[in-house]
Design an enzyme around this catalytic site. Sequence first.
Site, PDB file in Angstrom:
ATOM      1  N   GLY A  20      -5.273  -7.219  -2.248  1.00  0.00           N
ATOM      2  CA  GLY A  20      -5.823  -8.548  -1.973  1.00  0.00           C
ATOM      3  C   GLY A  20      -5.035  -9.710  -2.557  1.00  0.00           C
ATOM      4  O   GLY A  20      -5.589 -10.790  -2.752  1.00  0.00           O
ATOM      5  N   SER A  21      -3.737  -9.517  -2.805  1.00  0.00           N
ATOM      6  CA  SER A  21      -2.977 -10.658  -3.343  1.00  0.00           C
ATOM      7  C   SER A  21      -2.889 -11.783  -2.292  1.00  0.00           C
ATOM      8  O   SER A  21      -2.946 -12.963  -2.640  1.00  0.00           O
ATOM      9  CB  SER A  21      -1.584 -10.235  -3.816  1.00  0.00           C
ATOM     10  N   ASN A  22      -2.771 -11.407  -1.030  1.00  0.00           N
ATOM     11  CA  ASN A  22      -2.780 -12.440   0.022  1.00  0.00           C
ATOM     12  C   ASN A  22      -4.147 -13.108   0.119  1.00  0.00           C
ATOM     13  O   ASN A  22      -4.241 -14.315   0.333  1.00  0.00           O
ATOM     14  CB  ASN A  22      -2.383 -11.841   1.372  1.00  0.00           C
ATOM     15  N   MET A  95      -5.910  -2.394   7.008  1.00  0.00           N
ATOM     16  CA  MET A  95      -5.216  -1.229   7.553  1.00  0.00           C
ATOM     17  C   MET A  95      -5.953  -0.495   8.679  1.00  0.00           C
ATOM     18  O   MET A  95      -5.733   0.692   8.892  1.00  0.00           O
ATOM     19  CB  MET A  95      -4.877  -0.271   6.412  1.00  0.00           C
ATOM     20  N   LEU A  98      -7.876  -3.164  15.114  1.00  0.00           N
ATOM     21  CA  LEU A  98      -9.056  -3.693  15.811  1.00  0.00           C
ATOM     22  C   LEU A  98      -8.972  -3.376  17.306  1.00  0.00           C
ATOM     23  O   LEU A  98      -7.884  -3.387  17.900  1.00  0.00           O
ATOM     24  CB  LEU A  98      -9.142  -5.206  15.592  1.00  0.00           C
ATOM     25  N   ASN A 112      -2.289 -12.225  11.588  1.00  0.00           N
ATOM     26  CA  ASN A 112      -1.991 -11.133  10.664  1.00  0.00           C
ATOM     27  C   ASN A 112      -0.674 -11.425   9.951  1.00  0.00           C
ATOM     28  O   ASN A 112       0.186 -12.116  10.492  1.00  0.00           O
ATOM     29  CB  ASN A 112      -1.853  -9.824  11.470  1.00  0.00           C
ATOM     30  N   HIS A 114       2.555  -9.379   8.378  1.00  0.00           N
ATOM     31  CA  HIS A 114       3.180  -8.047   8.401  1.00  0.00           C
ATOM     32  C   HIS A 114       4.463  -8.095   7.567  1.00  0.00           C
ATOM     33  O   HIS A 114       5.239  -9.042   7.677  1.00  0.00           O
ATOM     34  CB  HIS A 114       3.487  -7.643   9.850  1.00  0.00           C
ATOM     35  N   ASP A 150       1.149  -5.238  16.204  1.00  0.00           N
ATOM     36  CA  ASP A 150       2.209  -6.064  15.598  1.00  0.00           C
ATOM     37  C   ASP A 150       3.125  -6.723  16.625  1.00  0.00           C
ATOM     38  O   ASP A 150       4.327  -6.915  16.368  1.00  0.00           O
ATOM     39  CB  ASP A 150       3.053  -5.206  14.617  1.00  0.00           C
TER      40      ASP A 150
END
Length: 192
Positions: A20-22, A95, A98, A112, A114, A150
């Site tokens: 969860g650093s982002n 991870m 969806l 997102n 990446h 992606d």
Amino acid sequence: MRKLIGFKKTRSAVFISGTGSNLKNLIKFSNKKNSPISIKLIISNNKKAKGLKYSNQYKIKKKILNFKNHKTAEKKILKILFKKKINFICLAGFMKILSKNFIKKFKGKIINIHPSLLPKYKGLNTHVRVIKNKEKFSGCTVHFVTSKLDAGKIIMQKKVKIAAKDSAFSLKKKILKKEHIIYPAAIRKILN
Ligand code: GAR
């Protein structure tokens, strides 16, 4: 427009699976007066995700879903997203993939981050593959989420030079620092 009096921040949710650093970085960003987003919800598929601690720390509601039944989990998420009037979603180390149906409901409103220079190195274990292939550069990408993994439209990218002594671990750390710069910048780019 946003600089005019009374602009409303976009009600947003962040989806996580791990550290969860982002997420932490986006919360700090959202708390700035002129930020275009306000984070109202944290979603996780992993009850052990370290990043869930930021829910208590910053008083943001969290919801943990068991994805053993993917369809049911998404149904529950949609319900809470609508209930909380969320209209923007940031995936930050989430991870799970969806479904088409879910993405359709939030068309153009899910982004997102990446850890590679997309379209190179889609999918998992990016840094290990990049080091193994002796790449000279890697980086990170913020992109719109579509039903193709992606592969949605790129919003912003940052390139990182790989040193001879870099390992997958050191590269991950280097790239994370850049992620923390471009994720808020990408949000400003599309919402300001
Ligand atoms: C980040 O490096 C992010 O780019 C990556 O997971 C990490 C999460 O770190 N995402 C993906 O690999 C998505 N396919 P964080 O939990 O500290 O934000």
